[in-house]
Design a protein around this motif. Sequence first.
Motif, PDB file in Angstrom:
ATOM      1  N   LEU A   7       2.145  34.779 -14.490  1.00 11.47           N
ATOM      2  CA  LEU A   7       2.538  33.993 -15.654  1.00 11.47           C
ATOM      3  C   LEU A   7       1.971  32.580 -15.619  1.00 11.47           C
ATOM      4  CD1 LEU A   7       4.204  33.770 -18.260  1.00 11.47           C
ATOM      5  CD2 LEU A   7       6.151  33.061 -16.840  1.00 11.47           C
ATOM      6  N   ALA A   8       1.970  31.940 -14.459  1.00 16.80           N
ATOM      7  CA  ALA A   8       1.518  30.547 -14.370  1.00 16.80           C
ATOM      8  C   ALA A   8       0.043  30.413 -14.751  1.00 16.80           C
ATOM      9  CB  ALA A   8       1.748  30.013 -12.962  1.00 16.80           C
ATOM     10  N   ASN A   9      -0.815  31.264 -14.194  1.00 14.27           N
ATOM     11  CA  ASN A   9      -2.232  31.191 -14.521  1.00 14.27           C
ATOM     12  C   ASN A   9      -2.497  31.644 -15.952  1.00 14.27           C
ATOM     13  OD1 ASN A   9      -3.359  30.097 -12.163  1.00 14.27           O
ATOM     14  ND2 ASN A   9      -3.354  32.082 -11.149  1.00 14.27           N
ATOM     15  N   PHE A  10      -1.748  32.623 -16.417  1.00 19.63           N
ATOM     16  CA  PHE A  10      -1.876  33.048 -17.812  1.00 19.63           C
ATOM     17  C   PHE A  10      -1.572  31.886 -18.746  1.00 19.63           C
ATOM     18  CE2 PHE A  10       0.240  34.443 -21.695  1.00 19.63           C
ATOM     19  CZ  PHE A  10      -0.727  35.251 -22.264  1.00 19.63           C
ATOM     20  N   ASN A  11      -0.515  31.145 -18.468  1.00 23.84           N
ATOM     21  CA  ASN A  11      -0.153  30.012 -19.321  1.00 23.84           C
ATOM     22  C   ASN A  11      -1.214  28.922 -19.304  1.00 23.84           C
ATOM     23  OD1 ASN A  11       2.220  31.011 -20.393  1.00 23.84           O
ATOM     24  ND2 ASN A  11       3.498  30.186 -18.756  1.00 23.84           N
ATOM     25  N   LYS A  12      -1.844  28.701 -18.156  1.00 23.29           N
ATOM     26  CA  LYS A  12      -2.917  27.701 -18.087  1.00 23.29           C
ATOM     27  C   LYS A  12      -4.089  28.111 -18.982  1.00 23.29           C
ATOM     28  CE  LYS A  12      -1.189  24.679 -15.232  1.00 23.29           C
ATOM     29  NZ  LYS A  12      -0.931  23.269 -15.655  1.00 23.29           N
ATOM     30  N   PHE A  56      -5.260  26.208 -22.497  1.00 27.22           N
ATOM     31  CA  PHE A  56      -6.629  25.718 -22.686  1.00 27.22           C
ATOM     32  C   PHE A  56      -7.186  26.193 -24.024  1.00 27.22           C
ATOM     33  CE2 PHE A  56     -11.188  26.503 -22.505  1.00 27.22           C
ATOM     34  CZ  PHE A  56     -11.665  25.249 -22.168  1.00 27.22           C
ATOM     35  N   VAL A  57      -7.002  27.486 -24.327  1.00 26.17           N
ATOM     36  CA  VAL A  57      -7.501  28.011 -25.597  1.00 26.17           C
ATOM     37  C   VAL A  57      -6.814  27.306 -26.760  1.00 26.17           C
ATOM     38  CG1 VAL A  57      -7.630  30.054 -27.064  1.00 26.17           C
ATOM     39  CG2 VAL A  57      -8.123  30.244 -24.614  1.00 26.17           C
ATOM     40  N   ARG A  58      -5.514  27.098 -26.663  1.00 27.30           N
ATOM     41  CA  ARG A  58      -4.772  26.405 -27.728  1.00 27.30           C
ATOM     42  C   ARG A  58      -5.272  24.978 -27.924  1.00 27.30           C
ATOM     43  NH1 ARG A  58       0.880  24.790 -25.826  1.00 27.30           N
ATOM     44  NH2 ARG A  58      -0.483  23.253 -24.827  1.00 27.30           N
ATOM     45  N   ASP A  59      -5.441  24.243 -26.831  1.00 26.62           N
ATOM     46  CA  ASP A  59      -5.809  22.828 -26.914  1.00 26.62           C
ATOM     47  C   ASP A  59      -7.269  22.624 -27.305  1.00 26.62           C
ATOM     48  OD1 ASP A  59      -3.234  22.304 -26.139  1.00 26.62           O
ATOM     49  OD2 ASP A  59      -3.736  21.903 -24.038  1.00 26.62           O
ATOM     50  N   ASN A  60      -8.094  23.642 -27.095  1.00 27.94           N
ATOM     51  CA  ASN A  60      -9.520  23.504 -27.378  1.00 27.94           C
ATOM     52  C   ASN A  60      -9.980  24.427 -28.504  1.00 27.94           C
ATOM     53  OD1 ASN A  60     -10.760  21.726 -24.992  1.00 27.94           O
ATOM     54  ND2 ASN A  60      -9.168  23.064 -24.137  1.00 27.94           N
ATOM     55  N   ALA A  61      -9.040  24.875 -29.316  1.00 27.08           N
ATOM     56  CA  ALA A  61      -9.375  25.817 -30.386  1.00 27.08           C
ATOM     57  C   ALA A  61     -10.410  25.251 -31.343  1.00 27.08           C
ATOM     58  CB  ALA A  61      -8.113  26.212 -31.148  1.00 27.08           C
ATOM     59  N   GLY A  62     -10.398  23.942 -31.550  1.00 26.85           N
ATOM     60  CA  GLY A  62     -11.346  23.327 -32.486  1.00 26.85           C
ATOM     61  C   GLY A  62     -12.781  23.474 -32.054  1.00 26.85           C
ATOM     62  N   GLY A  63     -13.033  23.638 -30.760  1.00 23.19           N
ATOM     63  CA  GLY A  63     -14.401  23.756 -30.267  1.00 23.19           C
ATOM     64  C   GLY A  63     -14.804  25.169 -29.920  1.00 23.19           C
ATOM     65  N   ALA A  82     -16.209  31.576 -17.823  1.00 27.79           N
ATOM     66  CA  ALA A  82     -15.980  31.667 -16.380  1.00 27.79           C
ATOM     67  C   ALA A  82     -14.683  30.980 -15.987  1.00 27.79           C
ATOM     68  CB  ALA A  82     -17.156  31.059 -15.628  1.00 27.79           C
ATOM     69  N   ASP A  83     -14.390  29.840 -16.607  1.00 22.97           N
ATOM     70  CA  ASP A  83     -13.168  29.098 -16.288  1.00 22.97           C
ATOM     71  C   ASP A  83     -11.925  29.879 -16.703  1.00 22.97           C
ATOM     72  OD1 ASP A  83     -14.688  27.065 -15.266  1.00 22.97           O
ATOM     73  OD2 ASP A  83     -14.523  25.769 -17.036  1.00 22.97           O
ATOM     74  N   LEU A 132      -7.392  33.402 -15.259  1.00 23.16           N
ATOM     75  CA  LEU A 132      -6.594  34.610 -15.464  1.00 23.16           C
ATOM     76  C   LEU A 132      -6.565  35.500 -14.227  1.00 23.16           C
ATOM     77  CD1 LEU A 132      -7.669  35.568 -19.094  1.00 23.16           C
ATOM     78  CD2 LEU A 132      -5.433  34.705 -18.372  1.00 23.16           C
ATOM     79  N   THR A 133      -7.652  35.519 -13.473  1.00 21.12           N
ATOM     80  CA  THR A 133      -7.716  36.362 -12.273  1.00 21.12           C
ATOM     81  C   THR A 133      -7.275  35.631 -11.017  1.00 21.12           C
ATOM     82  OG1 THR A 133     -10.058  35.784 -11.990  1.00 21.12           O
ATOM     83  CG2 THR A 133      -9.549  37.806 -13.219  1.00 21.12           C
ATOM     84  N   GLY A 134      -6.917  34.359 -11.172  1.00 20.34           N
ATOM     85  CA  GLY A 134      -6.431  33.601 -10.026  1.00 20.34           C
ATOM     86  C   GLY A 134      -7.491  33.222  -9.030  1.00 20.34           C
ATOM     87  N   THR A 135      -8.741  33.076  -9.487  1.00 18.81           N
ATOM     88  CA  THR A 135      -9.836  32.735  -8.567  1.00 18.81           C
ATOM     89  C   THR A 135     -10.435  31.363  -8.848  1.00 18.81           C
ATOM     90  OG1 THR A 135     -11.426  33.865 -10.017  1.00 18.81           O
ATOM     91  CG2 THR A 135     -10.439  35.164  -8.226  1.00 18.81           C
ATOM     92  N   SER A 136      -9.873  30.624  -9.816  1.00 16.76           N
ATOM     93  CA  SER A 136     -10.420  29.322 -10.177  1.00 16.76           C
ATOM     94  C   SER A 136      -9.288  28.337 -10.452  1.00 16.76           C
ATOM     95  CB  SER A 136     -11.301  29.454 -11.425  1.00 16.76           C
ATOM     96  OG  SER A 136     -11.694  28.173 -11.891  1.00 16.76           O
ATOM     97  N   THR A 137      -9.547  27.076 -10.107  1.00 16.68           N
ATOM     98  CA  THR A 137      -8.603  25.992 -10.413  1.00 16.68           C
ATOM     99  C   THR A 137      -9.148  25.092 -11.515  1.00 16.68           C
ATOM    100  OG1 THR A 137      -9.564  24.592  -8.680  1.00 16.68           O
ATOM    101  CG2 THR A 137      -7.706  25.996  -8.050  1.00 16.68           C
ATOM    102  N   ALA A 138     -10.216  25.524 -12.181  1.00 19.28           N
ATOM    103  CA  ALA A 138     -10.901  24.678 -13.153  1.00 19.28           C
ATOM    104  C   ALA A 138      -9.992  24.239 -14.287  1.00 19.28           C
ATOM    105  CB  ALA A 138     -12.123  25.414 -13.715  1.00 19.28           C
ATOM    106  N   LEU A 139      -9.067  25.070 -14.704  1.00 17.98           N
ATOM    107  CA  LEU A 139      -8.185  24.743 -15.823  1.00 17.98           C
ATOM    108  C   LEU A 139      -6.789  24.346 -15.350  1.00 17.98           C
ATOM    109  CD1 LEU A 139      -9.152  27.601 -18.317  1.00 17.98           C
ATOM    110  CD2 LEU A 139     -10.208  25.360 -18.003  1.00 17.98           C
TER     111      LEU A 139
END
Length: 233
Positions: free
Chosen positions: A144-149, A153-160, A178-179, A184-191
């Motif tokens: 849930l935590a990574n899904f929410n991140k 991100f998609v919500r906050d950057n929808a304009g772009g 990739a981010d 979503l797969t728990g392999t990145s901290t980019a977001l």
Amino acid sequence: MKLLSILPLLFVFLASNTKAADHIDGLAVLNDPSTDITDVYAWLNDSEKINLVLNVLPLANSNSKFSDSAYYVFHVSSMAGYGQTATTKRIICDFDSAQKISCSVDGKVKISNEDASLESGVLSSDNDVKVFAGLRDDSFFFDLANFNKAREFVRDNAGGLTFDGAGCPDLSAGSTRADIVGTLTGTSTALGGNGSPVDFFAGLNVLSIIVQVDKDLIGSGPVYSVEATTNKK
């Protein structure tokens, strides 16, 4: 309602809107959360038995109870081949205020006012139906935590972002894809994710009704479909 089908050694979802897990449903179940279906599982134990699991009440605890004002129903269909004419039988279970369970198959009572919470469950007098009902670990895995991140991100950057006709962002290539995938797969901290998959449901429980039934009571198959519902009495 949950819907799936069983083929020998293969599980196939029958409808595009079917969900493998659905925790915390809408308003209809808020007044009686013990009727809220989280998951349905079904598999062939061997050539003679069908195993069915109906999980309800996300975040259940040792004080949780099944509803005594609802029916818990498996609708099990047997067919000679996928998409062919099916014969459907209903396995209906309900509880009294003392949490004693009764279950019938195609209208015939198999278990009557029994305590099915023991590890061994309850076996019908003719040995063709076995039932357990009680608290079990929630076996569904969801980060849930990574899904929410990723969602934020998609919500906050929808304009772009570019969206298709279904409202899904185009993430066919590039660092954005990739981010998001990495989050979503728990392999990145980019977001802002935690960089590892974490099961939100670890240590959480549900109430389970587990039924093992002889195939002879349902049909010879070899293809079966299973739908589960909770219904007010």
